[in-house]
Scaffold this motif. Sequence first.
Motif, mmCIF file in Angstrom:
data_model
loop_
_atom_site.group_PDB
_atom_site.id
_atom_site.type_symbol
_atom_site.label_atom_id
_atom_site.label_comp_id
_atom_site.label_asym_id
_atom_site.label_seq_id
_atom_site.Cartn_x
_atom_site.Cartn_y
_atom_site.Cartn_z
ATOM 1 N N TRP A 37 0.830 -1.198 0.000
ATOM 2 C CA TRP A 37 0.000 0.000 0.000
ATOM 3 C C TRP A 37 0.868 1.252 0.000
ATOM 4 O O TRP A 37 1.811 1.361 0.779
ATOM 5 C CB TRP A 37 -0.902 -0.006 1.226
ATOM 6 N N THR A 38 0.538 2.203 -0.863
ATOM 7 C CA THR A 38 1.303 3.451 -0.939
ATOM 8 C C THR A 38 0.420 4.680 -0.801
ATOM 9 O O THR A 38 0.881 5.796 -1.019
ATOM 10 C CB THR A 38 2.059 3.534 -2.278
ATOM 11 N N GLY A 39 -0.832 4.515 -0.449
ATOM 12 C CA GLY A 39 -1.731 5.649 -0.300
ATOM 13 C C GLY A 39 -2.486 5.937 -1.583
ATOM 14 O O GLY A 39 -2.085 5.540 -2.680
ATOM 15 N N ARG A 40 -3.620 6.640 -1.439
ATOM 16 C CA ARG A 40 -4.457 6.993 -2.577
ATOM 17 C C ARG A 40 -4.947 8.431 -2.414
ATOM 18 O O ARG A 40 -5.268 8.862 -1.305
ATOM 19 C CB ARG A 40 -5.682 6.079 -2.679
ATOM 20 N N VAL A 41 -5.012 9.163 -3.509
ATOM 21 C CA VAL A 41 -5.625 10.488 -3.494
ATOM 22 C C VAL A 41 -7.077 10.293 -3.900
ATOM 23 O O VAL A 41 -7.416 10.306 -5.091
ATOM 24 C CB VAL A 41 -4.916 11.457 -4.446
ATOM 25 N N CYS A 42 -7.937 10.073 -2.915
ATOM 26 C CA CYS A 42 -9.336 9.794 -3.218
ATOM 27 C C CYS A 42 -10.164 9.898 -1.949
ATOM 28 O O CYS A 42 -9.639 9.896 -0.843
ATOM 29 C CB CYS A 42 -9.504 8.399 -3.815
ATOM 30 N N GLY A 43 -11.480 9.979 -2.138
ATOM 31 C CA GLY A 43 -12.392 9.896 -1.013
ATOM 32 C C GLY A 43 -12.566 8.448 -0.590
ATOM 33 O O GLY A 43 -12.393 7.539 -1.401
ATOM 34 N N PHE A 44 -12.922 8.234 0.657
ATOM 35 C CA PHE A 44 -13.023 6.870 1.184
ATOM 36 C C PHE A 44 -14.457 6.473 1.487
ATOM 37 O O PHE A 44 -14.696 5.455 2.135
ATOM 38 C CB PHE A 44 -12.191 6.735 2.463
ATOM 39 N N PHE A 45 -15.420 7.266 1.039
ATOM 40 C CA PHE A 45 -16.822 6.951 1.309
ATOM 41 C C PHE A 45 -17.328 5.902 0.333
ATOM 42 O O PHE A 45 -17.107 5.999 -0.882
ATOM 43 C CB PHE A 45 -17.668 8.219 1.174
ATOM 44 N N LEU A 46 -18.014 4.888 0.863
ATOM 45 C CA LEU A 46 -18.645 3.870 0.031
ATOM 46 C C LEU A 46 -20.122 4.231 -0.103
ATOM 47 O O LEU A 46 -20.867 4.202 0.880
ATOM 48 C CB LEU A 46 -18.496 2.477 0.661
ATOM 49 N N SER A 47 -20.525 4.581 -1.305
ATOM 50 C CA SER A 47 -21.896 5.024 -1.560
ATOM 51 C C SER A 47 -22.880 3.876 -1.390
ATOM 52 O O SER A 47 -22.485 2.703 -1.308
ATOM 53 C CB SER A 47 -21.992 5.562 -2.989
ATOM 54 N N PRO A 48 -24.182 4.173 -1.336
ATOM 55 C CA PRO A 48 -25.168 3.091 -1.294
ATOM 56 C C PRO A 48 -24.992 2.095 -2.447
ATOM 57 O O PRO A 48 -25.197 0.898 -2.272
ATOM 58 C CB PRO A 48 -26.507 3.838 -1.386
ATOM 59 N N GLU A 49 -24.612 2.596 -3.607
ATOM 60 C CA GLU A 49 -24.367 1.695 -4.727
ATOM 61 C C GLU A 49 -23.165 0.794 -4.455
ATOM 62 O O GLU A 49 -23.185 -0.402 -4.757
ATOM 63 C CB GLU A 49 -24.138 2.493 -6.007
ATOM 64 N N ALA A 50 -22.104 1.361 -3.876
ATOM 65 C CA ALA A 50 -20.931 0.555 -3.542
ATOM 66 C C ALA A 50 -21.270 -0.508 -2.508
ATOM 67 O O ALA A 50 -20.749 -1.632 -2.548
ATOM 68 C CB ALA A 50 -19.812 1.456 -3.024
ATOM 69 N N VAL A 51 -22.142 -0.169 -1.565
ATOM 70 C CA VAL A 51 -22.596 -1.144 -0.563
ATOM 71 C C VAL A 51 -23.296 -2.311 -1.249
ATOM 72 O O VAL A 51 -23.079 -3.486 -0.925
ATOM 73 C CB VAL A 51 -23.523 -0.473 0.472
ATOM 74 N N ALA A 52 -24.148 -1.983 -2.218
ATOM 75 C CA ALA A 52 -24.839 -3.040 -2.963
ATOM 76 C C ALA A 52 -23.852 -3.909 -3.736
ATOM 77 O O ALA A 52 -24.030 -5.135 -3.850
ATOM 78 C CB ALA A 52 -25.859 -2.415 -3.920
ATOM 79 N N GLN A 53 -22.778 -3.284 -4.269
ATOM 80 C CA GLN A 53 -21.775 -4.065 -4.996
ATOM 81 C C GLN A 53 -21.027 -5.013 -4.048
ATOM 82 O O GLN A 53 -20.717 -6.150 -4.417
ATOM 83 C CB GLN A 53 -20.788 -3.135 -5.708
#
Length: 370
Positions: A37-53
Motif C-alpha cells: 500500500w502506498t496511499g491513494r488520493v481519493c475519497g473513502f466513502f462507500l456510496s449506497p451503490e458501492a454497498v450493494a456491490q
Amino acid sequence: MKKTALVIGGGPAGASAALGLLHSGFEVTLAEKRQAWTGRVCGFFLSPEAVAQLRDLRLLDRALESGALAVSHVRITASGKIASELDLGRGGGAGLAWPRRELEAMLLAAVEERGGRLLRGKDVPVNAAAVGDPFMGEGFGLIVNAAGRFAGQVTRASAGWFGWNAEFEGLPQRPGELSLHFYSGGYVGVLTFKDGLSNVCGLSYRTSGLKETIEETIAIAMERQEALKNLLSAGSRLGKWRGVGPLPFRSSMRRGSLAILAGDAAAVGDPFMGEGIGRALGAGPLIQDCLERLGGDILDAGRIRSLYQTAWQKRYGPRLRIGFFVRGFLRSGFFSGLLLRWFLASPRRLQGRLPLIHGAGSLTGLRGRS
C-alpha cells in the motif's frame, strides 16, 4: 476462447473484476504493480451503490465485521453560509465509512481465497496486453484493464481539475459522519471513521496561469468556504497533503481497447459521494451479469466486451454527463452560487436527485446474506 483472464491493476476495480470472473468459473491472474500500500488520493466513502456491490461480491458482512460504519446522512454546505442535511437512508439507501487501505486489503485477500493468482510488483504494460497474445508464457482469453485513471496516457495537460487529500484528527465530526462542501472552483468531502480519524478529499480547478502549490490550492478552498475552514481549523492534519492531476474526466467510456475496461481506466468521473469507488466495485458484478446473459457455452471475447461496454454505458454514462455539467457550474462562479443556493434552500430538490449520483442500495436485511 480459453476460460482464463488477466486483470491488470489491483485496486477496487481490478479486484472486483477478478472476483466476478472467478465466480463465473474463470482462472484469473491479477497483476498489481505495487508491492504494498502506498496511499491513494481519493475519497473513502462507500456510496449506497458501492454497498450493494459489496453485497453482490459476497463481502458486505466481512466489511461490517471489520469496522465499516453505516453513513445515513450527508451535510452539504455552499460557501459556508448555506447548509442542508440530506438523508441517505431514505428509500433504503445507506453508505459506509471505511478506510480505503482496509477495503483494498479485504478485496485482494478474497481474490486469493477464491482461487485467483495475485502477482504483486508486476507492472504489465496495458498497451502490450491484447486478447489472445501470450504474456508471461501464457495466453489469456480475456484481458481486463483496471490500471487506473492515467493508464495508457502519454501526456497530461497543465490545467484542469486536481484532486487532493489528507488525514485529520480531532475534527468535530462523529464517526460515521459525512460532510460535502461546495465553493466556486471546487468541492471538498470530509468523512470520519470508526477510530475518529477523518479523510479530507477535495477537487479544485487550476489554470495553467495559476502555478499554486497544493497548500495554496487548499488555502483558496478554505478562503471561499467558511464552513470548511471552521471544520478543519478545529483539528490537526496528519502527514502531508497528497495531490494528483489534472484528472482526465470523461462523459463516456473510452473506446478502442481490446481489453475490458474497469474503474477509472474506463472513464474518470466525479467522485462526489463515493461514485468512483461504486463504479469500480461494480466491475465484477457487471462482468458476471454479462457472462450469464451470454450463457456458459459462449466464450467469445469480442461479444463479452461489446455487451459489457453497452451495459456499462447505460448504467454510468448519464452520471458522467451530470458530472460534466456540475463541474461547468462550479467553474462559473456567480452561476454556481445561484444554483447551489436554489438547491439548498429546499432540501427536497437535492434529496430527490441523490440517486442520480450515488445509485441505490441498502444495509437493511443484508447481514447474513453476503
